[in-house]
Design an enzyme around this catalytic site. Structure first.
Site, PDB file in Angstrom:
ATOM      1  CB  SER A 389      -0.909   0.017   1.239  1.00  0.00           C
ATOM      2  OG  SER A 389      -0.191   0.443   2.372  1.00  0.00           O
ATOM      3  CB  CYS A 390       0.370   4.636  -1.110  1.00  0.00           C
ATOM      4  SG  CYS A 390      -1.270   4.924  -0.430  1.00  0.00           S
ATOM      5  CG  ASP A 391      -0.533   4.193   5.495  1.00  0.00           C
ATOM      6  OD1 ASP A 391       0.331   4.448   6.358  1.00  0.00           O
ATOM      7  OD2 ASP A 391      -1.704   4.593   5.548  1.00  0.00           O
ATOM      8  CB  CYS A 432      -3.880   1.346  -1.454  1.00  0.00           C
ATOM      9  SG  CYS A 432      -2.993   2.672  -0.631  1.00  0.00           S
TER      10      CYS A 432
END
Ligand SMILES: *Cc1c(COP(=O)(O)O)cnc(C)c1O
Length: 471
Positions: A389-391, A432
């Site tokens: 994910s982009c986290d 995401c």
């Protein structure tokens, strides 16, 4: 490893011919990995009687991220646990009966619930929706009439209606009073009932017990109105209790309340000590079910003999302990990034997400037992793991330490996170809009697909993107 060397140096000097099964802590009852081993090709295997599953083959065939569920592990663990209690009941001449209740919230998947029922589990549910699933099972005649269902959790009208409906149909179903607002309606309930007490002792779990909101206080419980068929005194200390001392102190303290309550309600005959039995993902020595079951029976026998009362029936709701080792989650490493000046030398990025699929990583800083699925005897690198994910919170660093995994050699590298059977599935999410892992069952030497890899279309629907609405 020579004695004088520090642990760090030792790790870099592994010799050929090392016992890799031992190194990865596999095939060991104390780590709940009895059924896992390493193949001749240095790949992870799971062994069910005469059947053997090669997890590298499964990862390649079914694709990652992948959850693999082993019902035989559930069955073996429950059989052993019930066996311990029954053996000690005999050995100590204990007169009460033993009941295992599977707390469904720990894993509601059908493939978990059915094998446990077949091994003799009763059930414990926490919501109207879980109870609805039990009703479906009941109507499908998947379990016999002797199974008892305990109902915890806040009792909405819908929940209480369903409890009453099922009792009228002949189910052995017992609501547990958890709060003052439930007393009036449940005290009039015709069948057996129970009450949950919030014990005033501190216990060794990761959760702060000081402000527990579950159950009645020790004082309030002795001021309940008159009611018939109050059978069960229940408490639950929290999950992943760290020491056996805490478990035993809970029993001891609860017994003093049991005695007082029984004077008011002579129908009371069962002590339900809830869940919380831990297993360690950090692969350190931990207390064992065999020893603790013996101590609980011995303690209850001594306490009741001293007080001159009948030995209470004992119910337990250990969920995590039974189901956690029955599932493995497999990921592929999709890229690598160097890290400067840290305990780990590189990030390995996986093709799934800790934040989505193994939510406790993020929520409670859960530690995991991470091992390679292939190249299990290759030279190793210290890494941290990151989700796709982009986290920036989507990572696993073993608490800032490092994870040892094979150096990448150009071929697909798979990794397994062990002990993912408890809680993670119902907590999982779609940050995401990543797909959840596919889910397969390994049973009797055959593989069954339970959940395919989710498509963008499937996930879109959860967010209102229905077919054909948008062009
Ligand atoms: C969550 C819960 C359990 C299970 O706890 P584990 O830590 O998984 O053993 C048992 N009983 C009650 C009432 C619970 O809320």
């Amino acid at each position: 490893m020579a004695k004088k060397k520090t642990k760090k140096q030792g790790l870099h000097k592994r010799k050929v011919g090392k016992n890799w099964k031992k190194f990865w802590k596999l095939g060991a009852e104390e780590f709940n990995t009895q059924f896992l081993g390493v193949s001749k090709d240095n790949e992870l295997t799971a062994i069910e009687g005469h059947h053997i599953y090669n997890l590298n083959d499964l990862a390649q065939k079914y694709g990652t991220p992948l959850q693999v569920i082993f019902p035989f592990v559930l069955e073996d663990r429950l059989k052993d646990l019930i066996g311990y209690f029954q053996a000690y009941i005999k050995i100590y001449g204990y007169k009460g009966k033993f009941f295992y209740h599977y707390p469904m919230k720990v894993n509601q998947n059908r493939e978990f619930v059915l094998p446990l029922i077949s091994e003799g589990a009763n059930l414990e549910v926490t919501s109207a929706n879980e109870l609805w699933l039990v009703k479906k099972l009941w109507e499908g005649e998947k379990f016999n009439n002797k199974i008892r269902v305990l109902c915890n959790g806040p009792k909405t009208d819908q929940y209480l209606d369903l409890i009453e409906e099922l009792r009228a149909k002949g189910m052995n179903i017992v609501p547990i009073i958890e709060g003052p607002e439930e007393i009036e309606r449940i005290s009039k309930y015709k069948g057996d009932k129970g009450v949950r007490v919030d014990l005033s002792i501190k216990s060794d779990t990761r959760w702060d017990k000081k402000f527990d909101r579950f159950g009645l206080s020790e004082k309030d419980i002795l001021n309940l109105p008159k009611m018939k068929n109050l059978k069960i005194l229940h408490y639950h200390l929290g999950s992943q209790i760290k020491t056996q001392k805490s478990i035993l102190e809970g029993v001891k303290h609860a017994f003093t309340i049991y005695l007082q309550l029984q004077k008011i309600y002579p129908s009371l005959d069962t002590l339900d000590i809830g869940g919380g039995f831990g297993i360690s993902h950090e692969k350190k020595k931990f207390y064992t079910a065999k020893v603790v079951s013996s101590k609980i029976i011995k303690l209850l026998k001594n306490l009741s003999d001293k007080a001159g009362v009948k030995h209470p029936n004992l119910a337990i709701e250990w969920g995590w302990y039974i189901v956690d080792p029955a599932q493995i989650t497999i990921y592929k490493i999709i890229s690598k990034k160097y890290i400067e000046k840290a305990n780990a030398k590189a990030w390995y990025i996986i093709d799934g997400s800790f934040m989505n699929d193994l939510k406790d990583t993020w929520a409670v800083h859960q530690k995991w037992h991470v091992i390679p699925v292939n190249n299990m005897t290759s030279s190793l690198k210290r890494v941290w793991l990151a989700g796709s994910s982009c986290d920036s919170d989507d990572k696993y660093t073993a608490g800032g330490d490092y994870i040892l995994l094979p150096k990448l050699n150009g071929e697909d590298q798979y990794i397994a996170i062990l002990d993912t059977g408890a809680y993670q599935d119902a907590l999982s999410s779609h940050h995401c809009l990543l797909s959840l892992p596919a889910k397969i069952i390994a049973h009797d030497g055959a593989i069954k697909i339970i959940r395919k890899h989710e498509t963008a279309e499937t996930i879109g629907k959860f967010f209102g993107w229905n077919n054909g609405d948008d062009k």
